[in-house]
Design an enzyme around this catalytic site. Sequence first.
Site, mmCIF file in Angstrom:
data_model
loop_
_atom_site.group_PDB
_atom_site.id
_atom_site.type_symbol
_atom_site.label_atom_id
_atom_site.label_comp_id
_atom_site.label_asym_id
_atom_site.label_seq_id
_atom_site.Cartn_x
_atom_site.Cartn_y
_atom_site.Cartn_z
ATOM 1 N N ASP A 282 -3.671 4.299 -1.855
ATOM 2 C CA ASP A 282 -4.407 4.931 -0.417
ATOM 3 C C ASP A 282 -4.297 6.392 -0.169
ATOM 4 O OD1 ASP A 282 -5.868 4.918 1.902
ATOM 5 O OD2 ASP A 282 -4.009 4.284 3.220
ATOM 6 N N LEU A 283 -5.112 6.932 -1.331
ATOM 7 C CA LEU A 283 -4.748 8.483 -1.146
ATOM 8 C C LEU A 283 -5.925 9.116 -0.594
ATOM 9 C CD1 LEU A 283 -2.721 9.184 -4.292
ATOM 10 C CD2 LEU A 283 -1.889 9.106 -1.843
ATOM 11 N N LYS A 284 -7.175 8.409 -0.475
ATOM 12 C CA LYS A 284 -8.421 8.652 0.123
ATOM 13 C C LYS A 284 -8.898 9.979 -0.228
ATOM 14 C CE LYS A 284 -7.132 6.523 4.998
ATOM 15 N NZ LYS A 284 -6.048 6.356 4.570
ATOM 16 N N ARG B 168 2.739 -0.629 10.777
ATOM 17 C CA ARG B 168 4.068 -0.570 11.699
ATOM 18 C C ARG B 168 4.373 -1.860 12.478
ATOM 19 N NH1 ARG B 168 1.268 4.562 14.307
ATOM 20 N NH2 ARG B 168 -0.620 3.467 13.213
ATOM 21 N N ASP C 179 -13.067 15.288 -2.652
ATOM 22 C CA ASP C 179 -13.069 16.752 -3.167
ATOM 23 C C ASP C 179 -14.445 16.505 -4.125
ATOM 24 O OD1 ASP C 179 -12.315 19.015 -4.363
ATOM 25 O OD2 ASP C 179 -10.322 18.278 -3.980
ATOM 26 N N THR D 78 -10.345 4.035 11.218
ATOM 27 C CA THR D 78 -9.964 3.165 12.404
ATOM 28 C C THR D 78 -9.246 3.846 13.636
ATOM 29 O OG1 THR D 78 -8.185 2.481 11.164
ATOM 30 C CG2 THR D 78 -10.261 1.088 11.071
ATOM 31 N N LYS E 92 0.780 -1.208 0.086
ATOM 32 C CA LYS E 92 -0.093 -0.124 0.085
ATOM 33 C C LYS E 92 0.876 1.229 0.162
ATOM 34 C CE LYS E 92 -2.293 1.445 3.493
ATOM 35 N NZ LYS E 92 -2.144 3.014 3.719
#
Length: 241
Positions: free
Chosen positions: A60-62, A216, A65, A124, A33
């Site tokens: 994953d740039l969410k 992580r 706009d 989350t 990702k």
Amino acid sequence: MANDKLIVALDFDLLHSANQTIDQLGDFVEWFKIGGQLFTAAGPTSVETFRNLGKKVFLDLKFHDIPNTVAGAVAAGAKTGANMINMHASGGLEMMRAAREAADMQADALEIPRPLLLGVTILTSIDEWSFQRGFDTKRKLTDQVAYLAELSQKAGLDGVVASPLEIETVRRVCGERFLIVTPGVRPRWTAAGDQRRITTPSEAVDAGADYIVVGRPITGAGNPREAAKNILQEIQDRSDP
Ligand code: C5P
């Protein structure tokens, strides 16, 4: 196979560090990702580099706009070769429909498979208390997740990003074939960090997650290879008893 289910989040600001992680894990992890940090630092080259290594990429740039801008961003994302792209479902039905249409058109024009499109429900890292306080609402967080999942499906998206704790809710509303990608996954041996609505990897897969996203606990481990293998083993043990 469990390694189809694991997406490793490469939250680095150097392409070199991301490449090092792929070197360590690439022989058994299929999906990686790229989020806002790596993409802002290294740009579309990062997607192209990993695709050329034969890896699948979740971009994953969410996006969130106006419909025209998100449509353009999704078309540009599809052009990089990304296999999965997301946007905030709270951007609305029209925005998500425009994204789907743009992805269809770009895939047709370039004769490539259309990337999977996902709506982000509620992050989350947000718990019930901060959701209600932050949005000044008495609505239950799970009800909002259900609403946003249904909206994503109605707009023609392939699935959602949601907490493993909401899989049952999303399945009830959107059915079995709607994809559920779950971050907020923590093996028992690691710290939660800023994540709030979490489960272990095997609990997420047991609950019906199609993909789990882990960052992580793998990239911050002393031995990322061993950490990823432990997670896959845990999933495998539960899914093939
Ligand atoms: O390091 P950690 O395992 O918490 O990484 C989770 C990854 O998933 C991060 O890259 C984060 O941006 C992403 N993510 C998330 N929650 C969402 C959507 C994406 O944590 N709702």
